[in-house]
Structure formats: C-alpha cells, structure tokens
Design a protein around this motif. Sequence first.
Motif, mmCIF file in Angstrom:
data_model
loop_
_atom_site.group_PDB
_atom_site.id
_atom_site.type_symbol
_atom_site.label_atom_id
_atom_site.label_comp_id
_atom_site.label_asym_id
_atom_site.label_seq_id
_atom_site.Cartn_x
_atom_site.Cartn_y
_atom_site.Cartn_z
ATOM 1 N N CYS A 133 0.885 -1.010 -0.114
ATOM 2 C CA CYS A 133 0.101 -0.017 -0.016
ATOM 3 C C CYS A 133 0.792 1.491 0.096
ATOM 4 C CB CYS A 133 -0.773 -0.104 1.535
ATOM 5 S SG CYS A 133 -2.048 1.556 1.163
ATOM 6 N N LEU A 134 0.790 2.041 -1.189
ATOM 7 C CA LEU A 134 1.798 2.961 -0.631
ATOM 8 C C LEU A 134 0.357 4.602 -0.846
ATOM 9 C CD1 LEU A 134 4.016 4.985 -2.285
ATOM 10 C CD2 LEU A 134 2.925 4.903 -4.135
ATOM 11 N N GLY A 157 1.736 -1.815 -9.667
ATOM 12 C CA GLY A 157 0.593 -2.800 -8.564
ATOM 13 C C GLY A 157 0.941 -2.719 -7.037
ATOM 14 N N TRP A 158 0.937 -0.897 -6.993
ATOM 15 C CA TRP A 158 0.666 -0.675 -5.127
ATOM 16 C C TRP A 158 -0.183 -0.241 -4.911
ATOM 17 C CZ3 TRP A 158 4.504 0.164 -2.055
ATOM 18 C CH2 TRP A 158 5.469 0.180 -2.363
ATOM 19 N N ARG A 159 -1.039 -0.344 -3.860
ATOM 20 C CA ARG A 159 -2.695 -0.527 -3.598
ATOM 21 C C ARG A 159 -2.280 1.502 -3.089
ATOM 22 N NH1 ARG A 159 -6.043 -1.848 0.765
ATOM 23 N NH2 ARG A 159 -8.599 -1.565 0.163
ATOM 24 N N LEU A 160 -3.155 2.470 -3.502
ATOM 25 C CA LEU A 160 -3.052 3.243 -3.886
ATOM 26 C C LEU A 160 -3.481 3.847 -2.466
ATOM 27 C CD1 LEU A 160 -2.191 5.175 -7.308
ATOM 28 C CD2 LEU A 160 -0.587 4.131 -5.595
ATOM 29 N N HIS A 193 -8.683 4.182 5.279
ATOM 30 C CA HIS A 193 -7.508 3.637 5.002
ATOM 31 C C HIS A 193 -6.857 3.178 5.355
ATOM 32 C CE1 HIS A 193 -7.025 7.325 1.442
ATOM 33 N NE2 HIS A 193 -8.169 6.370 1.351
ATOM 34 N N PRO A 194 -5.859 2.102 4.993
ATOM 35 C CA PRO A 194 -5.306 1.252 5.644
ATOM 36 C C PRO A 194 -3.825 2.316 6.288
ATOM 37 C CG PRO A 194 -4.711 0.677 3.298
ATOM 38 C CD PRO A 194 -5.671 1.379 3.653
ATOM 39 N N ASP A 195 -2.776 1.986 6.486
ATOM 40 C CA ASP A 195 -1.303 2.141 7.209
ATOM 41 C C ASP A 195 -0.175 2.089 5.669
ATOM 42 O OD1 ASP A 195 -1.932 3.782 9.633
ATOM 43 O OD2 ASP A 195 -1.301 1.835 10.678
ATOM 44 N N PRO A 233 11.349 1.971 -1.653
ATOM 45 C CA PRO A 233 11.712 0.211 -1.517
ATOM 46 C C PRO A 233 10.921 -0.322 -2.913
ATOM 47 C CG PRO A 233 10.116 1.105 0.482
ATOM 48 C CD PRO A 233 10.317 2.449 -0.907
ATOM 49 N N ALA A 234 11.415 -1.554 -2.689
ATOM 50 C CA ALA A 234 10.675 -2.860 -4.150
ATOM 51 C C ALA A 234 9.455 -2.350 -3.147
ATOM 52 C CB ALA A 234 11.608 -3.989 -3.462
ATOM 53 N N GLY A 235 8.831 -2.064 -4.834
ATOM 54 C CA GLY A 235 7.538 -2.067 -4.548
ATOM 55 C C GLY A 235 6.708 -3.802 -4.722
ATOM 56 N N PRO A 236 5.249 -3.719 -4.743
ATOM 57 C CA PRO A 236 4.527 -4.764 -4.739
ATOM 58 C C PRO A 236 5.020 -6.067 -6.229
ATOM 59 C CG PRO A 236 2.967 -3.325 -4.440
ATOM 60 C CD PRO A 236 4.339 -2.905 -5.080
ATOM 61 N N ALA A 237 5.436 -5.028 -6.867
ATOM 62 C CA ALA A 237 5.675 -6.572 -8.088
ATOM 63 C C ALA A 237 7.282 -6.383 -8.328
ATOM 64 C CB ALA A 237 5.681 -5.625 -9.667
ATOM 65 N N ALA A 238 7.778 -6.621 -7.368
ATOM 66 C CA ALA A 238 8.585 -6.787 -7.499
ATOM 67 C C ALA A 238 9.081 -8.247 -6.090
ATOM 68 C CB ALA A 238 10.629 -5.718 -6.803
ATOM 69 N N ARG A 239 8.296 -8.326 -4.813
ATOM 70 C CA ARG A 239 8.273 -9.984 -4.251
ATOM 71 C C ARG A 239 8.157 -10.134 -4.801
ATOM 72 N NH1 ARG A 239 5.413 -5.733 0.878
ATOM 73 N NH2 ARG A 239 7.282 -4.524 0.109
#
Length: 183
Positions: free
Chosen positions: A19-20, A46-49, A90-92, A177-183
């Motif tokens: 989450c960004l 891939g970030w959830r905004l 929103h989540p944290d 930092p590495a985003g969700p697509a990199a995980r």
Amino acid sequence: MTAPPGHVAGDPQGTEPGCLGLVASACGGVETRLAAELAEPAAERGWRLAITLTPTAASWFCDRQLARLQATTDLDVRWTPRLPDRPRPHPDPAAFVVAPASAGSVAKLALGLADNQALTVLGDAVGVVPMIVGYRVQPTRPAHPAWQGHLDALAGAGAHVTDLGGAPWTRLLDRLPAGPAAR
C-alpha cells in the motif's frame, strides 16, 4: 519476534504491504499531473493507492479529474477527516510519496503541524515509514531563512526530499523501496 502473517520483510510493522500513500498539496500541475505521472504509474507497478489531497488541492480538481484519480484505487480519494464513529477509510501505507508538496505543506510537515487530513496522515508516518517528498516551490523560496531547516528536519527524519523541478514526477516512484511487483 516474528512478523505477523502477510508481513513482508522491510515493511514497517502495522502497515499494509504493497500500500502506497500518495499525498498531494495545491501546486501547479497537481490536477493534471498527479494521475498521469504518479497514480497511474504506481498502480501499474502494483501498488494499492491510499490517496489523500489537501483541501485546497481537492478544490483544484474538476469531477472528471477526480474520477481519473479515483480509477487508480479501490480506496476512496480523501481530503476530509473522518468522523469519530466511522471506520478508517485507508490502511496504514507501507510507504508514502508526497508530491507535489507546497512550501506550506513542507514547512508544516517539518514542524509537526497537522491542520488537515493530508498533514495528519503524514505527521503520523514521518520517521516511521519510507517517505519521498517532492516539493514544487517558487524559485525564491530557498532564500527564505527557514526553508533549509525544514528540508533538513525532514531529511533528518529519514524522508527523501527533492525538488520536482521540471522533471517527470514518475521518477519519485523509482526511489521507493521494492514495490509489490518486485515481491
């Protein structure tokens, strides 16, 4: 101590991995560049905004521009605080990009002032989660005697602070930092 289920190494405890938080204040281009140069590219990565605007920034958007921004996330784009009896919308976020950041927003964030929803969420996160602050100010602002102190305070808290200048705002996403697509 073990990480909670679903927690990814490198995400601060209690944040939603992937989450960004995308926070914007009223600066030239916010209504035309925020979706195109930050929200849409972040969503494609891939970030959830979790998008929060200052109240003044929100007033700069027409319905069509707000709809374009809203289309990048499953969470409400917000600019007003929630009522105490309402759930948090929103989540944290695991990281934040603050852009464009006005001189006023930079100063308030550095001083810990939280006079709107955007600054409240940032004030709770500075020094805790990765934060990129891309400011957009008048060319004379750096001459103000307090300006450098504000930048130094944010940098001292671990925020990466940069002048947006004329470059594409998308470059700020490369500093995360590495985003969700990199995980």
